[in-house]
Design a protein around this motif. Structure first.
Motif, PDB file in Angstrom:
ATOM      1  N   GLY A 139       0.830  -1.218   0.000  1.00  0.00           N
ATOM      2  CA  GLY A 139       0.000   0.000   0.000  1.00  0.00           C
ATOM      3  C   GLY A 139       0.856   1.256   0.000  1.00  0.00           C
ATOM      4  O   GLY A 139       0.581   2.209  -0.747  1.00  0.00           O
ATOM      5  N   ALA A 140       1.906   1.264   0.822  1.00  0.00           N
ATOM      6  CA  ALA A 140       2.763   2.453   0.897  1.00  0.00           C
ATOM      7  C   ALA A 140       3.524   2.648  -0.413  1.00  0.00           C
ATOM      8  O   ALA A 140       3.645   3.786  -0.916  1.00  0.00           O
ATOM      9  N   ALA A 141       4.014   1.540  -1.006  1.00  0.00           N
ATOM     10  CA  ALA A 141       4.766   1.645  -2.262  1.00  0.00           C
ATOM     11  C   ALA A 141       3.847   2.123  -3.384  1.00  0.00           C
ATOM     12  O   ALA A 141       4.226   3.000  -4.182  1.00  0.00           O
ATOM     13  N   TYR A 142       2.636   1.591  -3.418  1.00  0.00           N
ATOM     14  CA  TYR A 142       1.683   1.997  -4.463  1.00  0.00           C
ATOM     15  C   TYR A 142       1.316   3.472  -4.300  1.00  0.00           C
ATOM     16  O   TYR A 142       1.273   4.223  -5.280  1.00  0.00           O
ATOM     17  N   SER A 143       1.071   3.913  -3.068  1.00  0.00           N
ATOM     18  CA  SER A 143       0.704   5.320  -2.829  1.00  0.00           C
ATOM     19  C   SER A 143       1.859   6.237  -3.191  1.00  0.00           C
ATOM     20  O   SER A 143       1.635   7.341  -3.718  1.00  0.00           O
ATOM     21  N   LEU A 144       3.079   5.806  -2.930  1.00  0.00           N
ATOM     22  CA  LEU A 144       4.261   6.605  -3.289  1.00  0.00           C
ATOM     23  C   LEU A 144       4.335   6.770  -4.808  1.00  0.00           C
ATOM     24  O   LEU A 144       4.561   7.862  -5.324  1.00  0.00           O
ATOM     25  N   TYR A 145       4.100   5.663  -5.489  1.00  0.00           N
ATOM     26  CA  TYR A 145       4.155   5.668  -6.953  1.00  0.00           C
ATOM     27  C   TYR A 145       3.053   6.550  -7.541  1.00  0.00           C
ATOM     28  O   TYR A 145       3.261   7.282  -8.500  1.00  0.00           O
ATOM     29  N   LYS A 146       1.889   6.483  -6.948  1.00  0.00           N
ATOM     30  CA  LYS A 146       0.723   7.196  -7.489  1.00  0.00           C
ATOM     31  C   LYS A 146       0.658   8.662  -7.059  1.00  0.00           C
ATOM     32  O   LYS A 146      -0.028   9.468  -7.685  1.00  0.00           O
ATOM     33  N   SER A 147       1.361   8.996  -5.981  1.00  0.00           N
ATOM     34  CA  SER A 147       1.235  10.349  -5.433  1.00  0.00           C
ATOM     35  C   SER A 147       1.819  11.380  -6.403  1.00  0.00           C
ATOM     36  O   SER A 147       2.921  11.204  -6.932  1.00  0.00           O
ATOM     37  N   GLN A 153       4.415  12.343  -1.548  1.00  0.00           N
ATOM     38  CA  GLN A 153       5.539  11.415  -1.786  1.00  0.00           C
ATOM     39  C   GLN A 153       6.435  11.320  -0.551  1.00  0.00           C
ATOM     40  O   GLN A 153       6.894  10.241  -0.181  1.00  0.00           O
ATOM     41  N   GLU A 154       6.645  12.484   0.078  1.00  0.00           N
ATOM     42  CA  GLU A 154       7.514  12.516   1.266  1.00  0.00           C
ATOM     43  C   GLU A 154       6.921  11.647   2.388  1.00  0.00           C
ATOM     44  O   GLU A 154       7.620  10.837   3.002  1.00  0.00           O
ATOM     45  N   VAL A 155       5.614  11.807   2.591  1.00  0.00           N
ATOM     46  CA  VAL A 155       4.968  11.050   3.665  1.00  0.00           C
ATOM     47  C   VAL A 155       5.022   9.544   3.366  1.00  0.00           C
ATOM     48  O   VAL A 155       5.379   8.724   4.224  1.00  0.00           O
ATOM     49  N   MET A 156       4.699   9.173   2.129  1.00  0.00           N
ATOM     50  CA  MET A 156       4.671   7.737   1.790  1.00  0.00           C
ATOM     51  C   MET A 156       6.067   7.121   1.805  1.00  0.00           C
ATOM     52  O   MET A 156       6.243   5.978   2.214  1.00  0.00           O
ATOM     53  N   LEU A 157       7.043   7.916   1.375  1.00  0.00           N
ATOM     54  CA  LEU A 157       8.427   7.423   1.416  1.00  0.00           C
ATOM     55  C   LEU A 157       8.835   7.109   2.859  1.00  0.00           C
ATOM     56  O   LEU A 157       9.409   6.053   3.145  1.00  0.00           O
ATOM     57  N   ASN A 158       8.489   7.996   3.766  1.00  0.00           N
ATOM     58  CA  ASN A 158       8.893   7.789   5.163  1.00  0.00           C
ATOM     59  C   ASN A 158       8.081   6.686   5.835  1.00  0.00           C
ATOM     60  O   ASN A 158       8.596   5.994   6.719  1.00  0.00           O
ATOM     61  N   LEU A 159       6.846   6.482   5.379  1.00  0.00           N
ATOM     62  CA  LEU A 159       6.076   5.342   5.895  1.00  0.00           C
ATOM     63  C   LEU A 159       6.757   4.038   5.458  1.00  0.00           C
ATOM     64  O   LEU A 159       6.907   3.094   6.253  1.00  0.00           O
ATOM     65  N   VAL A 161       9.934   3.663   4.760  1.00  0.00           N
ATOM     66  CA  VAL A 161      11.161   3.535   5.560  1.00  0.00           C
ATOM     67  C   VAL A 161      10.814   2.955   6.937  1.00  0.00           C
ATOM     68  O   VAL A 161      11.466   2.024   7.431  1.00  0.00           O
ATOM     69  N   GLY A 162       9.754   3.484   7.547  1.00  0.00           N
ATOM     70  CA  GLY A 162       9.335   3.013   8.863  1.00  0.00           C
ATOM     71  C   GLY A 162       8.959   1.535   8.838  1.00  0.00           C
ATOM     72  O   GLY A 162       9.333   0.773   9.734  1.00  0.00           O
ATOM     73  N   LEU A 163       8.260   1.113   7.788  1.00  0.00           N
ATOM     74  CA  LEU A 163       7.824  -0.289   7.709  1.00  0.00           C
ATOM     75  C   LEU A 163       9.023  -1.234   7.556  1.00  0.00           C
ATOM     76  O   LEU A 163       9.071  -2.311   8.158  1.00  0.00           O
ATOM     77  N   VAL A 265      11.550   7.101  13.279  1.00  0.00           N
ATOM     78  CA  VAL A 265      11.187   7.541  11.918  1.00  0.00           C
ATOM     79  C   VAL A 265      11.216   9.069  11.851  1.00  0.00           C
ATOM     80  O   VAL A 265      11.722   9.651  10.884  1.00  0.00           O
ATOM     81  N   GLU A 266      10.714   9.704  12.885  1.00  0.00           N
ATOM     82  CA  GLU A 266      10.707  11.183  12.922  1.00  0.00           C
ATOM     83  C   GLU A 266      12.134  11.729  12.925  1.00  0.00           C
ATOM     84  O   GLU A 266      12.416  12.738  12.271  1.00  0.00           O
ATOM     85  N   ILE A 267      13.020  11.049  13.672  1.00  0.00           N
ATOM     86  CA  ILE A 267      14.421  11.514  13.743  1.00  0.00           C
ATOM     87  C   ILE A 267      15.100  11.350  12.380  1.00  0.00           C
ATOM     88  O   ILE A 267      15.818  12.229  11.906  1.00  0.00           O
ATOM     89  N   LEU A 268      14.826  10.177  11.742  1.00  0.00           N
ATOM     90  CA  LEU A 268      15.495   9.890  10.464  1.00  0.00           C
ATOM     91  C   LEU A 268      14.855  10.628   9.282  1.00  0.00           C
ATOM     92  O   LEU A 268      15.420  10.645   8.193  1.00  0.00           O
ATOM     93  N   TRP A 269      13.704  11.176   9.483  1.00  0.00           N
ATOM     94  CA  TRP A 269      12.814  11.713   8.422  1.00  0.00           C
ATOM     95  C   TRP A 269      13.540  12.126   7.133  1.00  0.00           C
ATOM     96  O   TRP A 269      14.408  12.992   7.133  1.00  0.00           O
ATOM     97  N   PHE A 270      13.181  11.447   6.042  1.00  0.00           N
ATOM     98  CA  PHE A 270      13.797  11.731   4.742  1.00  0.00           C
ATOM     99  C   PHE A 270      12.968  12.781   4.006  1.00  0.00           C
ATOM    100  O   PHE A 270      11.773  12.617   3.812  1.00  0.00           O
ATOM    101  N   SER A 271      13.632  13.856   3.586  1.00  0.00           N
ATOM    102  CA  SER A 271      12.947  14.857   2.756  1.00  0.00           C
ATOM    103  C   SER A 271      13.184  14.455   1.294  1.00  0.00           C
ATOM    104  O   SER A 271      14.117  13.702   1.002  1.00  0.00           O
ATOM    105  N   PRO A 272      12.373  14.954   0.352  1.00  0.00           N
ATOM    106  CA  PRO A 272      12.582  14.618  -1.064  1.00  0.00           C
ATOM    107  C   PRO A 272      13.997  15.000  -1.522  1.00  0.00           C
ATOM    108  O   PRO A 272      14.603  14.290  -2.324  1.00  0.00           O
TER     109      PRO A 272
END
Ligand SMILES: CC(C)=CCC/C(C)=C/CC/C(C)=C/COP(=O)(O)O
Length: 283
Positions: A139-147, A153-159, A161-163, A265-272
């Motif tokens: 779900g997260a990968a699909y949402s990242l692709y579709k966003s 994209q930033e939110v889905m990418l970090n989700l 990473v968290g998973l 996840v918040e500490i590592l947070w990846f920006s685009p």
């Protein structure tokens, strides 16, 4: 079934034992302050057992005066202070584990079709799938692709990473702790890793807690939906015990671990930009 009661009656002389290595000595029993030889005679016919008992029990050690006390004979020797605390911790842990096993067995009412709540088992398995790693990763990968927005994209990418982080950390803890799943569990789970034969902590509980926090923090949700997210987290944890997959402590620790993983996840947070930089280095 392990129950605190069953564990406490293991001694022929009636003295309760927890976890096999600790001994309670009734405080009402007179403590012999004379020589160890006298103590041995009072302990029964087997001198070896009696000697072991005398050295095991902090109460007896303290009471035996000059033979094991401090050089001056005043107050307990230094080692008593050191050994008493681990005993208390050990006894508390043994008691907690005994209660955990007993409670988990009592709550495993959907462990199989013949269980008292066996008819609810399909619903519990549906909740299990809702907290499984594969639908969440997909779900997260699909949402990242579709966003089509940078924020999405930033939110889905970090989700994502968290998973992945969750799978790695849970795998490590399971491999280190190696706590077996409850005996009443049917190993009919869908898509598992080899470490998933171990139960501590519950991967579903860590994922539910982490994703729950993630959704509440990063999705603009109306109040009823926020309540639904919290309800889902609780149901995922409860279903693990009802299905007999986990003991209660596996789930409680899993919730705590998932909660902390979100902080990571918040500490590592990846920006685009970070991601583009990383991809640029790789290309
Ligand atoms: C892409 C990829 C590596 C997917 C793997 C997803 C997967 C098989 C996750 C395992 C999920 C699972 C069965 C965890 C065990 O949960 P417990 O609550 O029983 O500890």
């Amino acid at each position: 079934m392990h129950s605190p009661k069953a564990k406490n009656t293991g001694r022929r002389d009636g003295s309760p034992v927890l976890g096999g290595s600790f001994e309670f000595v009734p405080l009402t029993k007179p403590v012999n302050r004379s020589s160890p030889r006298h103590l041995l005679q009072r302990q029964g016919s087997d001198p070896t057992t009696a000697r072991l008992r005398a050295s095991e029990s902090p109460l007896r050690r303290r009471g035996s005066g000059s033979s094991t006390g401090s050089a001056s004979g005043q107050g307990p020797p230094e080692e008593d202070g050191i050994r008493l605390n681990p005993s208390l911790i050990g006894i508390s842990l043994s008691s907690l584990l005994a209660i955990d096993l007993w409670l988990s067995k009592r709550l495993s009412v959907c462990a199989c079709e013949d269980s008292s709540w066996g008819s609810v088992r399909p619903l519990m398995k549906l909740i299990e799938v809702s907290g499984h790693g594969i639908p969440w990763l997909a779900g997260a990968a699909y949402s990242l692709y579709k966003s089509d927005t940078a924020a999405g994209q930033e939110v889905m990418l970090n989700l994502l990473v968290g998973l992945l982080l969750d799978l790695i950390l849970v795998g490590i803890v399971k491999a280190v702790v190696r706590r077996r799943r409850p005996a009443h569990n049917q190993m009919d789970m869908f898509a598992t890793f080899s470490v998933d034969r171990y139960s501590f902590p519950s991967g579903h509980a860590t994922r539910a807690a982490m994703c729950g926090r993630f959704l509440l923090a990063h999705l603009v949700l109306a109040a009823p939906l926020r309540v639904l997210v919290l309800l889902w987290v609780g149901l995922v944890g409860l279903s693990r015990v009802l299905l007999g997959r986990h003991n209660v402590t596996d789930v409680l620790f899993g919730f705590w671990m998932g909660y902390c993983q979100y902080n990571l996840v918040e500490i590592l947070w990846f920006s685009p930009q970070t991601l583009q930089g990383l991809l640029g280095h790789l290309a």
